[in-house]
Motif scaffolding. Structure first.
Motif, PDB file in Angstrom:
ATOM      1  N   ARG A  56       1.204  -0.983   0.072  1.00 21.57           N
ATOM      2  CA  ARG A  56       0.171   0.167   0.064  1.00 21.57           C
ATOM      3  C   ARG A  56       0.891   1.320   0.632  1.00 21.57           C
ATOM      4  NH1 ARG A  56      -5.282   1.363   0.328  1.00 21.57           N
ATOM      5  NH2 ARG A  56      -5.933  -1.097   0.993  1.00 21.57           N
ATOM      6  N   SER A  57       0.767   2.035  -0.872  1.00 25.96           N
ATOM      7  CA  SER A  57       1.237   3.410  -1.083  1.00 25.96           C
ATOM      8  C   SER A  57       0.260   4.840  -0.796  1.00 25.96           C
ATOM      9  CB  SER A  57       2.749   3.836  -2.234  1.00 25.96           C
ATOM     10  OG  SER A  57       3.136   2.775  -2.435  1.00 25.96           O
ATOM     11  N   GLY A  58      -0.527   5.508   0.032  1.00 18.96           N
ATOM     12  CA  GLY A  58      -1.172   6.568   0.017  1.00 18.96           C
ATOM     13  C   GLY A  58      -2.634   5.291  -0.654  1.00 18.96           C
ATOM     14  N   SER A  59      -3.399   5.976  -1.319  1.00 24.31           N
ATOM     15  CA  SER A  59      -4.866   5.535  -1.726  1.00 24.31           C
ATOM     16  C   SER A  59      -4.296   4.335  -2.846  1.00 24.31           C
ATOM     17  CB  SER A  59      -5.639   5.967  -2.230  1.00 24.31           C
ATOM     18  OG  SER A  59      -5.328   6.469  -3.212  1.00 24.31           O
ATOM     19  N   LEU A  60      -3.521   4.115  -2.943  1.00 19.26           N
ATOM     20  CA  LEU A  60      -3.243   2.988  -4.390  1.00 19.26           C
ATOM     21  C   LEU A  60      -2.219   2.492  -3.825  1.00 19.26           C
ATOM     22  CD1 LEU A  60      -3.191   5.770  -7.122  1.00 19.26           C
ATOM     23  CD2 LEU A  60      -4.779   4.261  -6.208  1.00 19.26           C
ATOM     24  N   HIS A  61      -1.834   1.135  -4.158  1.00 18.47           N
ATOM     25  CA  HIS A  61      -1.079   0.219  -4.074  1.00 18.47           C
ATOM     26  C   HIS A  61      -0.498   0.295  -5.073  1.00 18.47           C
ATOM     27  CE1 HIS A  61      -4.226  -2.015  -2.204  1.00 18.47           C
ATOM     28  NE2 HIS A  61      -3.386  -2.367  -1.286  1.00 18.47           N
ATOM     29  N   THR A  62       1.168  -0.005  -4.779  1.00 25.82           N
ATOM     30  CA  THR A  62       2.198  -0.342  -5.696  1.00 25.82           C
ATOM     31  C   THR A  62       2.491  -2.377  -6.337  1.00 25.82           C
ATOM     32  OG1 THR A  62       3.590   1.621  -5.170  1.00 25.82           O
ATOM     33  CG2 THR A  62       4.293  -0.592  -6.130  1.00 25.82           C
ATOM     34  N   PHE A  63       2.319  -2.401  -7.647  1.00 30.06           N
ATOM     35  CA  PHE A  63       2.769  -3.703  -7.549  1.00 30.06           C
ATOM     36  C   PHE A  63       4.455  -4.294  -7.957  1.00 30.06           C
ATOM     37  CE2 PHE A  63      -1.259  -3.025  -7.627  1.00 30.06           C
ATOM     38  CZ  PHE A  63      -2.438  -4.502  -6.957  1.00 30.06           C
ATOM     39  N   ARG A  64       4.505  -5.684  -7.476  1.00 32.02           N
ATOM     40  CA  ARG A  64       6.258  -5.596  -8.255  1.00 32.02           C
ATOM     41  C   ARG A  64       5.936  -6.835  -8.466  1.00 32.02           C
ATOM     42  NH1 ARG A  64      10.074  -6.672  -2.691  1.00 32.02           N
ATOM     43  NH2 ARG A  64       8.820  -8.073  -2.513  1.00 32.02           N
ATOM     44  N   SER A  65       6.982  -7.315  -9.712  1.00 30.50           N
ATOM     45  CA  SER A  65       6.956  -8.512 -10.400  1.00 30.50           C
ATOM     46  C   SER A  65       8.472  -8.895 -10.303  1.00 30.50           C
ATOM     47  CB  SER A  65       6.085  -8.618 -11.344  1.00 30.50           C
ATOM     48  OG  SER A  65       6.902  -7.679 -11.850  1.00 30.50           O
ATOM     49  N   MET A  86      18.103 -11.624 -12.775  1.00 34.01           N
ATOM     50  CA  MET A  86      16.609 -11.523 -12.059  1.00 34.01           C
ATOM     51  C   MET A  86      16.110 -10.544 -12.555  1.00 34.01           C
ATOM     52  SD  MET A  86      14.869 -12.804  -9.394  1.00 34.01           S
ATOM     53  CE  MET A  86      15.024 -14.192  -8.410  1.00 34.01           C
ATOM     54  N   VAL A  87      14.935 -10.227 -12.296  1.00 30.33           N
ATOM     55  CA  VAL A  87      13.991  -9.325 -13.445  1.00 30.33           C
ATOM     56  C   VAL A  87      12.749  -8.467 -11.892  1.00 30.33           C
ATOM     57  CG1 VAL A  87      12.801  -8.260 -14.915  1.00 30.33           C
ATOM     58  CG2 VAL A  87      14.308  -9.856 -15.440  1.00 30.33           C
ATOM     59  N   THR A  88      13.014  -7.305 -11.359  1.00 37.79           N
ATOM     60  CA  THR A  88      12.152  -7.186 -11.025  1.00 37.79           C
ATOM     61  C   THR A  88      11.601  -6.134 -11.619  1.00 37.79           C
ATOM     62  OG1 THR A  88      13.715  -7.487  -8.470  1.00 37.79           O
ATOM     63  CG2 THR A  88      11.708  -5.874  -8.831  1.00 37.79           C
ATOM     64  N   TYR A  89      10.091  -5.850 -11.288  1.00 35.58           N
ATOM     65  CA  TYR A  89       9.278  -5.337 -12.147  1.00 35.58           C
ATOM     66  C   TYR A  89       8.664  -4.406 -11.379  1.00 35.58           C
ATOM     67  CZ  TYR A  89       5.946  -2.798 -15.988  1.00 35.58           C
ATOM     68  OH  TYR A  89       5.413  -2.054 -16.163  1.00 35.58           O
ATOM     69  N   VAL A  90       8.603  -2.509 -11.127  1.00 35.15           N
ATOM     70  CA  VAL A  90       7.244  -2.452 -10.239  1.00 35.15           C
ATOM     71  C   VAL A  90       6.380  -1.516 -11.516  1.00 35.15           C
ATOM     72  CG1 VAL A  90       7.604  -1.095  -8.402  1.00 35.15           C
ATOM     73  CG2 VAL A  90       9.269  -2.131  -8.088  1.00 35.15           C
ATOM     74  N   ILE A  91       5.103  -1.591 -10.043  1.00 30.91           N
ATOM     75  CA  ILE A  91       4.264  -0.671 -11.115  1.00 30.91           C
ATOM     76  C   ILE A  91       3.740  -0.060  -9.949  1.00 30.91           C
ATOM     77  CG2 ILE A  91       3.339  -2.461 -12.059  1.00 30.91           C
ATOM     78  CD1 ILE A  91       1.877   0.017 -13.999  1.00 30.91           C
ATOM     79  N   GLN A  92       3.158   1.272  -9.882  1.00 29.98           N
ATOM     80  CA  GLN A  92       2.231   2.325  -9.206  1.00 29.98           C
ATOM     81  C   GLN A  92       1.241   2.669 -10.481  1.00 29.98           C
ATOM     82  OE1 GLN A  92       2.761   4.888  -6.486  1.00 29.98           O
ATOM     83  NE2 GLN A  92       0.885   4.694  -5.245  1.00 29.98           N
ATOM     84  N   LEU A  93       0.299   2.700 -10.421  1.00 33.70           N
ATOM     85  CA  LEU A  93      -0.971   3.653 -11.678  1.00 33.70           C
ATOM     86  C   LEU A  93      -1.528   4.323 -10.697  1.00 33.70           C
ATOM     87  CD1 LEU A  93      -1.718   3.868 -14.696  1.00 33.70           C
ATOM     88  CD2 LEU A  93      -2.647   1.539 -14.295  1.00 33.70           C
TER      89      LEU A  93
END
Length: 254
Positions: free
Chosen positions: A64-73, A192-199
């Motif tokens: 959780r980041s404020g009112s939205l979520h940050t996603f990580r793969s 190793m790949v890490t992808y992070v997105i917050q929209l």
């Protein structure tokens, strides 16, 4: 009673000022990406990440980041170098092959060898989260001292974006917040790949749509893995002028 007119403010700034702003803004994005990819912290309940799925070697988490979520793969690519992966992931003219919702991806401006401004556009037939959305983002590419590749991507402030590229009439200007790739070099030329997105999609959508981004991540990762594997196989084969296989380059649409 008439509805209020939408905000049409735009800022016109020099290329040098834009470059300095993006370098400054992207520093925190790079640090956030490196922190999210830190293997010494993965699985630490104090870091805020909650694992949603772990399937076929791909982990998807959210925080959780404020009112939205940050996603990580995160996932391991065997016998694929960081450079091979980034060549595919950053080939925006081929991005529609691994993100079927994407209608157009175009470079607006290069500010430096490792710094670009890009427009991403999604159409009427895209999934609700991306339907009629467009993003004006910076992309900064850095190689760390240990060989780790970092690609930081985030939206420009709306006023600056409007000055660079006026919004289309039917488009909703959405925001990417501190997103991007971290690709770590491992032994035997794997990575190793890490992808992070917050929209923040802009407009109005039920929060459940915004916070179910993990389902789209699964699709993107599977498509991207397939495209990377095809590219590696093509590079391993002798050149054949009659071969119809598509070979990725860093090709930029001018």
């Amino acid at each position: 009673m008439s509805s209020p007119a939408p905000c049409t403010r735009s800022w016109s700034i020099s290329e040098d000022s834009l470059r300095r702003y993006v370098y400054f803004a992207s520093e925190s994005c790079i640090q956030e990406l490196l922190s999210a990819s830190d293997t010494t912290r993965v699985g630490n309940c104090n870091d805020g990440w909650k694992v949603l799925t772990l399937d076929n070697g791909v982990e998807i988490s959210k925080r959780r980041s404020g009112s939205l979520h940050t996603f990580r793969s995160r996932w391991l690519l065997r016998s694929v170098s960081p450079e091979q992966f980034i060549t595919v992931a950053n080939a925006i003219d081929a991005a529609k092959q691994w993100d079927s919702d994407l209608v157009e991806a175009k470079y607006i401006k290069d500010l430096a060898d490792n710094l670009s401004i890009i427009r991403l556009r999604f159409g009427e037939s895209s999934k609700p989260l991306f339907r009629n959305r467009e993003f004006i983002v910076y992309e900064r590419r850095e190689t760390m001292d240990d060989g780790t590749l970092v690609v930081a991507v985030a939206s420009l402030p709306k006023e600056i974006a409007a000055g660079l590229h006026p919004k289309q009439n039917n488009a909703i200007r959405a925001l990417l917040l501190q997103s991007g790739w971290v690709v770590e070099r491992l032994e035997d030329d794997s990575c190793m790949v890490t992808y992070v997105i917050q929209l923040d999609p802009g407009g109005w959508l039920p929060k459940c749509f915004v916070n179910r981004l993990n389902t789209k991540l699964v699709m993107i990762i599977e498509n991207l893995k397939k495209q990377v594997q095809v590219q590696v196989q093509v590079q391993a084969c002798p050149v054949n002028n009659n071969d119809d296989n598509f070979v990725y380059t860093s090709g930029r649409e001018k």
